[in-house]
Design an enzyme around this catalytic site. Structure first.
Site, mmCIF file in Angstrom:
data_model
loop_
_atom_site.group_PDB
_atom_site.id
_atom_site.type_symbol
_atom_site.label_atom_id
_atom_site.label_comp_id
_atom_site.label_asym_id
_atom_site.label_seq_id
_atom_site.Cartn_x
_atom_site.Cartn_y
_atom_site.Cartn_z
ATOM 1 C CG ASP A 167 -21.331 37.555 16.257
ATOM 2 O OD1 ASP A 167 -20.164 37.157 16.096
ATOM 3 O OD2 ASP A 167 -22.328 36.863 15.989
ATOM 4 C CE LYS B 62 -16.221 37.929 21.051
ATOM 5 N NZ LYS B 62 -17.613 38.081 20.612
ATOM 6 N N GLY C 53 -15.766 34.605 14.754
ATOM 7 C CA GLY C 53 -15.499 35.419 13.572
ATOM 8 C C GLY C 53 -15.324 36.835 14.071
ATOM 9 C CG HIS C 54 -13.088 37.722 16.889
ATOM 10 N ND1 HIS C 54 -12.245 37.445 17.926
ATOM 11 C CD2 HIS C 54 -14.266 37.135 17.216
ATOM 12 C CE1 HIS C 54 -12.879 36.717 18.835
ATOM 13 N NE2 HIS C 54 -14.106 36.505 18.416
ATOM 14 C CD GLN D 93 -17.012 31.126 20.887
ATOM 15 O OE1 GLN D 93 -16.223 30.778 21.739
ATOM 16 N NE2 GLN D 93 -16.662 31.170 19.617
HETATM 17 P P1 GDP Z 1 -16.910 39.867 17.326
HETATM 18 O O1 GDP Z 1 -17.189 38.444 17.016
HETATM 19 O O2 GDP Z 1 -17.330 40.231 18.722
HETATM 20 O O3 GDP Z 1 -15.498 40.274 17.048
HETATM 21 O O4 GDP Z 1 -17.842 40.717 16.376
HETATM 22 P P2 GDP Z 1 -18.075 40.481 14.783
HETATM 23 O O5 GDP Z 1 -16.873 40.942 14.066
HETATM 24 O O6 GDP Z 1 -18.568 39.110 14.538
HETATM 25 O O7 GDP Z 1 -19.326 41.434 14.546
HETATM 26 C C1 GDP Z 1 -19.273 42.796 14.775
HETATM 27 C C2 GDP Z 1 -19.576 43.515 13.456
HETATM 28 O O8 GDP Z 1 -19.849 44.878 13.724
HETATM 29 C C3 GDP Z 1 -18.402 43.543 12.502
HETATM 30 O O9 GDP Z 1 -18.887 43.541 11.195
HETATM 31 C C4 GDP Z 1 -17.705 44.876 12.813
HETATM 32 O O10 GDP Z 1 -16.976 45.386 11.712
HETATM 33 C C5 GDP Z 1 -18.900 45.727 13.103
HETATM 34 N N1 GDP Z 1 -18.671 46.801 14.089
HETATM 35 C C6 GDP Z 1 -17.888 46.799 15.205
HETATM 36 N N2 GDP Z 1 -18.063 47.937 15.898
HETATM 37 C C7 GDP Z 1 -18.943 48.683 15.207
HETATM 38 C C8 GDP Z 1 -19.562 49.952 15.435
HETATM 39 O O11 GDP Z 1 -19.328 50.640 16.427
HETATM 40 N N3 GDP Z 1 -20.477 50.382 14.505
HETATM 41 C C9 GDP Z 1 -20.781 49.642 13.399
HETATM 42 N N4 GDP Z 1 -21.685 50.133 12.561
HETATM 43 N N5 GDP Z 1 -20.233 48.440 13.154
HETATM 44 C C10 GDP Z 1 -19.343 47.965 14.062
HETATM 45 P P1 IMO Z 2 -17.746 35.305 18.110
HETATM 46 O O1 IMO Z 2 -16.398 35.050 18.784
HETATM 47 C C1 IMO Z 2 -21.958 34.277 17.822
HETATM 48 C C2 IMO Z 2 -23.036 30.110 18.585
HETATM 49 C C3 IMO Z 2 -23.577 29.321 17.424
HETATM 50 C C4 IMO Z 2 -24.514 28.382 18.140
HETATM 51 C C5 IMO Z 2 -23.768 28.069 19.426
HETATM 52 C C6 IMO Z 2 -22.985 26.767 19.404
HETATM 53 O O2 IMO Z 2 -17.631 35.727 16.702
HETATM 54 O O3 IMO Z 2 -18.566 36.193 18.959
HETATM 55 P P2 IMO Z 2 -20.710 26.052 18.227
HETATM 56 O O4 IMO Z 2 -20.329 26.009 16.787
HETATM 57 O O5 IMO Z 2 -19.840 26.929 19.064
HETATM 58 O O6 IMO Z 2 -20.887 24.702 18.837
HETATM 59 O O7 IMO Z 2 -22.193 26.692 18.236
HETATM 60 O O8 IMO Z 2 -22.877 29.159 19.633
HETATM 61 N N1 IMO Z 2 -21.726 30.750 18.370
HETATM 62 C C7 IMO Z 2 -21.562 32.053 18.154
HETATM 63 N N2 IMO Z 2 -22.464 33.043 18.009
HETATM 64 N N3 IMO Z 2 -20.641 34.561 17.772
HETATM 65 C C8 IMO Z 2 -19.719 33.590 17.949
HETATM 66 O O9 IMO Z 2 -18.403 33.833 18.058
HETATM 67 C C9 IMO Z 2 -20.161 32.253 18.096
HETATM 68 N N4 IMO Z 2 -19.538 31.060 18.248
HETATM 69 C C10 IMO Z 2 -20.510 30.156 18.436
HETATM 70 O O10 IMO Z 2 -24.241 30.159 16.500
HETATM 71 O O11 IMO Z 2 -25.697 29.066 18.488
HETATM 72 MG MG MG Z 3 -18.205 37.305 15.588
#
Ligand code: GDP
Ligand code: IMO
Ligand code: MG
Length: 429
Positions: A13, A16, A40-41, A224
């Site tokens: 998270d 990416k 979850g991207h 991840q």
């Molecule tokens: P990922 O799994 O690495 O793609 O990240 P996620 O999408 O799960 O979580 C990142 C969260 O931060 C999302 O809700 C994005 O919309 C938000 N986000 C990304 N970059 C920024 C930033 O520079 N500032 C803020 N405030 N939010 C951001």
């Molecule tokens: P993105 O791509 C954050 C975590 C789960 C748990 C562990 C194992 O959005 O960054 P799993 O279901 O993979 O067997 O769970 O890994 N986990 C993540 N945490 N972002 C993710 O993906 C994750 N995918 C798995 O919360 O701790």
């Molecule tokens: Mg994510």
């Protein structure tokens, strides 16, 4: 011409999805190489939010998106995503999405086992996403997995599923005290998936190779983060795949000579969902404030993310393990308004200073972080588009990250929107 890998450096998270969406403008093919719909991207384009779990984040830029052999794919989730994108007017047809015939299928019993195991573990649970990821990779390793190539051949699919389902039902009922699953409905449901997904399934290794020969640019999207890697993360509180850059080649079916650079995504602080050690975790008002301002809720499960200070012990580990060529710092705007910032630069354990991330979970649980204090900034930086316009203390914070990680920063993100970005170095140029 350049082929670039993007990986998370922390516990997932990091942002990416946003960075891949941004860079995809310059790429021709965007490739996922591991994980599944545990990811979850999030992408925000013109104020509209898209969350993708399986389809690579290049889809909004109209690029060819590849689901590599290294993934575990829940076909129902993939079809939901395809339908959702199509409804939004985005081309998510077989010309745009290519699925490896070698990718493994997540089956209903994988989800059932994942959930029942977590329930059984109680307090000791990993906190998985419950999507069947671990059990599916487990079957891949023990050679009981079912791949897309077998899904497309009804006879083979039936031959494969029969003994596997017997085994799974025995385990579900007798060990996990969970309900068994019926073969008929699974076979029927997967036949529908096969029909719909057949046009997407291909030998992606050949297609990627062809793209390279034509001088096209590849962008690999990690899921991840480095510290959720099955080998290098906080085992057993990890996911079930290799998340580091080295796996991009293996999970896509391409040799390492094609790779030109690796970008590590770094959230300006640290978060973690699920259980496991987190040395710089905050349990105070500052942690709550970061959680609220950063809207730190999981994009897949909606769980509240644990928050803490930036930890450069993690980042040093990530820089080495991934061979990072540059960093993309995200969510820098979230730190605005905090008077004093801290960066964890080492851990203290039983009188010893630890500078490299330990494999020993006890050490990670017992250690105390060693912090460096830095002055914060009050300004809202979310509208800043040029490095020169950032407050001096923000620049100091960034410079310190570069020094501690010995890696330069190429991208700075100051908000969720695609445009809320300062690109200091475009890896494709
Ligand atoms: P990922 O799994 O690495 O793609 O990240 P996620 O999408 O799960 O979580 C990142 C969260 O931060 C999302 O809700 C994005 O919309 C938000 N986000 C990304 N970059 C920024 C930033 O520079 N500032 C803020 N405030 N939010 C951001
Ligand atoms: P993105 O791509 C954050 C975590 C789960 C748990 C562990 C194992 O959005 O960054 P799993 O279901 O993979 O067997 O769970 O890994 N986990 C993540 N945490 N972002 C993710 O993906 C994750 N995918 C798995 O919360 O701790
Ligand atoms: Mg994510």
């Amino acid at each position: 011409m350049a082929n670039i890998i993007v990986v998370g450096t922390q516990w997932g998270d990091e942002g990416k999805g946003k960075v891949v969406d941004l860079l995809a403008e310059h790429a021709d093919v965007v490739i996922r190489f591991q994980g599944g719909n545990n990811a979850g991207h999030t992408m925000v384009v013109d104020g509209e939010q898209f969350i993708s779990h399986l389809v690579p984040s290049g889809i909004l830029q109209g690029k060819t998106c590849v689901i590599g052999n290294g993934l575990v794919v829940d076909p129902s989730v993939l079809l939901e995503e395809i339908d959702y994108l199509t409804e939004k007017g985005i081309d998510a047809g077989p010309a745009k999405i290519r699925i490896s015939e070698r990718a493994h299928l997540i089956m209903p019993y994988h989800k059932a086992v994942d959930l029942a195991r977590e329930t059984m573990k109680g307090d000791k649970k990993i906190g998985t996403t419950g999507r069947g990821i671990g059990p599916c990779y487990e079957d891949k390793a023990t050679r009981r997995g079912i791949r897309f190539s077998e899904l497309l051949d009804p006879e083979t699919f039936l031959e494969r599923i029969e003994p596997i389902l017997d085994d799974k039902n025995f385990y579900l009922q007798n060990y996990l005290s969970a309900a068994p699953l019926e073969k008929g409905p699974i076979v029927e449901q997967y036949a529908v998936f096969a029909e719909r997904l057949a046009p997407y399934v291909t030998n992606v290794s050949v297609e990627i190779d062809q793209a390279v020969r034509e001088g096209k640019q590849l962008l690999f999207e990690g899921a991840q983060g480095t510290h959720l890697d099955i080998d290098h993360g906080t085992y057993p509180f990890v996911t079930s795949s290799n998340t580091v850059a080295g796996n991009a080649c293996c999970g896509a079916g391409i040799g390492p000579r094609a790779i030109d650079g690796v970008i590590g995504i770094v959230k300006a602080y640290t978060t973690r969902v699920g259980s496991g050690p987190f040395p710089s975790e905050l349990f105070d008002d500052t942690g709550d404030r970061i959680q609220e301002k950063g809207a730190e809720f999981g994009a897949t499960t909606g769980r509240r993310r644990r928050c803490g200070w930036l930890d450069t012990v993690l980042l040093e580990n990530a820089a080495r393990l991934n061979g990072l060529s540059s960093l993309a710092i995200t969510k820098l705007d979230v730190l605005g308004g905090i008077e004093k910032l801290k960066i964890c630069t080492a851990y203290q354990h039983k009188g010893k200073l630890i500078e490299h991330f330990s494999a020993d979970l006890k050490v990670l649980a017992e250690c105390t972080p060693v912090y460096e204090n830095l002055p914060g900034w009050d300004e809202d930086i979310s509208a800043v588009r040029r490095y020169e316009d950032l407050p001096e203390n923000t620049k100091n914070y960034l410079r310190r990250i570069e020094e501690l990680t010995e890696t330069k920063i190429g991208i700075i993100s100051v908000g969720p929107g695609r445009e809320q970005t300062i690109v200091l170095e475009n890896p494709f140029e």
